[in-house]
Motif scaffolding. Structure first.
Motif, PDB file in Angstrom:
ATOM      1  N   GLN A 111      -3.790   4.901   1.194  1.00 22.39           N
ATOM      2  CA  GLN A 111      -2.401   4.434   1.353  1.00 22.39           C
ATOM      3  C   GLN A 111      -1.999   3.517   0.203  1.00 22.39           C
ATOM      4  OE1 GLN A 111      -1.803   2.447   5.110  1.00 22.39           O
ATOM      5  NE2 GLN A 111      -2.804   4.076   6.250  1.00 22.39           N
ATOM      6  N   VAL A 112      -0.703   3.489  -0.042  1.00 21.29           N
ATOM      7  CA  VAL A 112      -0.114   2.523  -0.969  1.00 21.29           C
ATOM      8  C   VAL A 112       0.457   1.387  -0.115  1.00 21.29           C
ATOM      9  CG1 VAL A 112       1.628   2.152  -2.754  1.00 21.29           C
ATOM     10  CG2 VAL A 112       0.506   4.378  -2.546  1.00 21.29           C
ATOM     11  N   ILE A 113       0.150   0.149  -0.510  1.00 23.65           N
ATOM     12  CA  ILE A 113       0.659  -1.008   0.234  1.00 23.65           C
ATOM     13  C   ILE A 113       1.553  -1.818  -0.698  1.00 23.65           C
ATOM     14  CG2 ILE A 113       0.035  -3.149   1.423  1.00 23.65           C
ATOM     15  CD1 ILE A 113      -2.644  -0.743   1.375  1.00 23.65           C
ATOM     16  N   THR A 114       2.769  -2.118  -0.241  1.00 24.41           N
ATOM     17  CA  THR A 114       3.708  -2.880  -1.070  1.00 24.41           C
ATOM     18  C   THR A 114       4.174  -4.121  -0.322  1.00 24.41           C
ATOM     19  OG1 THR A 114       5.549  -1.505  -0.268  1.00 24.41           O
ATOM     20  CG2 THR A 114       4.551  -0.876  -2.362  1.00 24.41           C
ATOM     21  N   GLY A 115       4.429  -5.179  -1.084  1.00 22.17           N
ATOM     22  CA  GLY A 115       4.933  -6.429  -0.516  1.00 22.17           C
ATOM     23  C   GLY A 115       6.201  -6.829  -1.250  1.00 22.17           C
ATOM     24  N   LYS A 122       4.975  -2.893   3.433  1.00 20.96           N
ATOM     25  CA  LYS A 122       5.138  -1.497   3.851  1.00 20.96           C
ATOM     26  C   LYS A 122       3.919  -0.699   3.396  1.00 20.96           C
ATOM     27  CE  LYS A 122      10.177  -1.353   4.073  1.00 20.96           C
ATOM     28  NZ  LYS A 122      11.368  -0.484   4.036  1.00 20.96           N
ATOM     29  N   CYS A 123       3.526   0.278   4.238  1.00 21.36           N
ATOM     30  CA  CYS A 123       2.437   1.186   3.886  1.00 21.36           C
ATOM     31  C   CYS A 123       3.012   2.585   3.715  1.00 21.36           C
ATOM     32  CB  CYS A 123       1.371   1.188   4.978  1.00 21.36           C
ATOM     33  SG  CYS A 123       0.556  -0.410   5.165  1.00 21.36           S
ATOM     34  N   TRP A 124       2.526   3.292   2.696  1.00 21.72           N
ATOM     35  CA  TRP A 124       3.050   4.614   2.326  1.00 21.72           C
ATOM     36  C   TRP A 124       1.895   5.594   2.181  1.00 21.72           C
ATOM     37  CZ3 TRP A 124       8.379   3.954   1.610  1.00 21.72           C
ATOM     38  CH2 TRP A 124       8.808   2.635   1.331  1.00 21.72           C
ATOM     39  N   THR A 135       7.014   9.644   3.819  1.00 20.14           N
ATOM     40  CA  THR A 135       5.923   8.932   3.141  1.00 20.14           C
ATOM     41  C   THR A 135       5.648   7.567   3.768  1.00 20.14           C
ATOM     42  OG1 THR A 135       7.473   8.049   1.530  1.00 20.14           O
ATOM     43  CG2 THR A 135       6.268  10.026   0.893  1.00 20.14           C
ATOM     44  N   GLN A 136       6.633   6.963   4.418  1.00 20.80           N
ATOM     45  CA  GLN A 136       6.428   5.611   4.947  1.00 20.80           C
ATOM     46  C   GLN A 136       5.651   5.647   6.250  1.00 20.80           C
ATOM     47  OE1 GLN A 136       9.760   2.859   4.663  1.00 20.80           O
ATOM     48  NE2 GLN A 136       9.060   1.875   6.534  1.00 20.80           N
ATOM     49  N   ILE A 137       4.554   4.889   6.297  1.00 21.19           N
ATOM     50  CA  ILE A 137       3.705   4.854   7.488  1.00 21.19           C
ATOM     51  C   ILE A 137       4.132   3.713   8.410  1.00 21.19           C
ATOM     52  CG2 ILE A 137       1.339   4.458   8.291  1.00 21.19           C
ATOM     53  CD1 ILE A 137       0.493   5.661   5.522  1.00 21.19           C
TER      54      ILE A 137
END
Length: 339
Positions: A111-115, A122-124, A135-137
């Motif tokens: 997963q990609v994790i963004t802050g 958000k996790c993608w 795509t958004q988890i």
């Protein structure tokens, strides 16, 4: 053979504005660099060549690798992008409501994790078909704006404004495993997990780093401590600098810190010792990264506007060869046992 200056080799074609981050690949000496000039660049640090560049719609605030020639970038235009240098194409994974400050790719979770400054993580899933809905988890509310995040295994550490620290298990993001407050009195600049997975180092704008442990037992918590760094005395006054960057050595677990004083220090956290200080860089250290085997250290010498807009040295990336003596913990000297 030309002598390498003590600060390391300077890469050509640096960004034309502040460097927000740089990272070495896990599988080569490729270096990914994000900048306020709206670019993400891929360099071959050994060959001193730029392999590719993407231009985005706003300042690029962070970047990370996916594989050796692709990665993810986050931006002041609120977008999260996947960028592929081989194919020369970018996809938008999705958006936040405000600028996106940090990004990590979890190899453990895929997963990609963004802050973001919109106070969310958000996790993608980058494998899902394009389109933000697919795509958004998940979206996870944070107490304040996200300043820095770090991953080790399935653990995610989120440091926000207001000195909050949330610790998550990526396998169950519904709520934090632990909610903490920073041990430091001032704003958090950077958080980085220990490579061995037992805790994290956290730095502040006020010349300090704290060494923290995940285990909540009394014995483990008794090991935590903080130390002063990136300061100098002038005319009897203490001048204190923000500590912008922390990077752990992948083999020895020692770590480098970079501050607005232009210095990079190497520390042995277990023995509470400074091992080395490199000669001064032209301006603030904005970011640091060790290569996968710890043989190279990339240093972003880039004014971080801590004193407002003023004339400053050009933004530059230096790559230095790391000698073992600079990063290897020194064994404690024990007296010889009686015969």
């Amino acid at each position: 053979m030309s002598l390498v200056p003590t600060v390391g080799r300077e890469l050509s074609n640096p960004p034309s504005d502040g460097i927000s981050n740089l990272r070495f690949s896990n599988s080569s000496d490729h270096l990914l660099v994000s900048s306020w000039d709206k670019s993400v660049r891929l360099y071959d640090a050994n060959a001193d060549s730029m392999r590719g560049e993407f231009k985005h719609g706003g300042p690029v605030l962070d970047c990370c690798f996916h594989d050796d020639s692709s990665g993810f970038s986050v931006c002041g235009d609120n977008k999260v992008r996947r960028i592929d240098f081989n194919a020369g194409k970018e996809d938008i994974l999705g958006t936040h409501d405000k600028p996106v400050r940090c990004v990590e790719y979890s190899y453990a979770a895929g997963q990609v994790i963004t802050g973001s400054w919109d106070k969310t993580i958000k996790c993608w899933d980058p494998r899902a078909a394009s389109g933000p809905e697919r795509t958004q988890i998940g979206t996870y509310q944070q107490p304040e704006r996200v300043n820095s995040i770090s991953l080790v295994g399935n653990r995610l550490v989120v440091a926000t404004a207001g000195r909050h620290v949330n610790i998550y298990d990526l396998r169950n993001m519904s709520q934090p495993e632990q909610r903490r407050e920073s041990s430091l009195k001032y704003q958090t600049r950077c958080v980085r997990c220990y490579p061995n997975g037992t805790g994290y180092a956290l730095s502040s704008v006020e010349g300090r780093v704290s060494m923290e442990f995940f285990d909540l037992s009394e014995a483990a918590q008794a090991k935590k401590y903080a130390f002063k760094c990136h300061r100098k005395s002038e005319d009897g006054r203490d001048i204190v600098y923000p500590v912008n960057a922390i990077a752990f050595h992948p083999i020895y677990g020692t770590f480098a810190t970079g501050g607005c004083d232009g210095f990079v220090n190497i520390w042995d956290g277990n023995n509470k010792k400074r091992l080395y200080q490199y000669s001064k860089y032209p301006t603030s250290i904005a970011a640091l990264s060790f290569s996968r085997d710890g043989g190279l250290l990339a240093v972003a010498s880039s004014y971080t506007f801590e004193e407002g807009d003023k004339p400053h040295e050009p933004d530059a990336i230096f790559v230095r060869n790391v000698n073992e003596i600079e990063v290897k913990p020194k064994p404690k000297a024990y007296p010889n046992p009686p015969v």
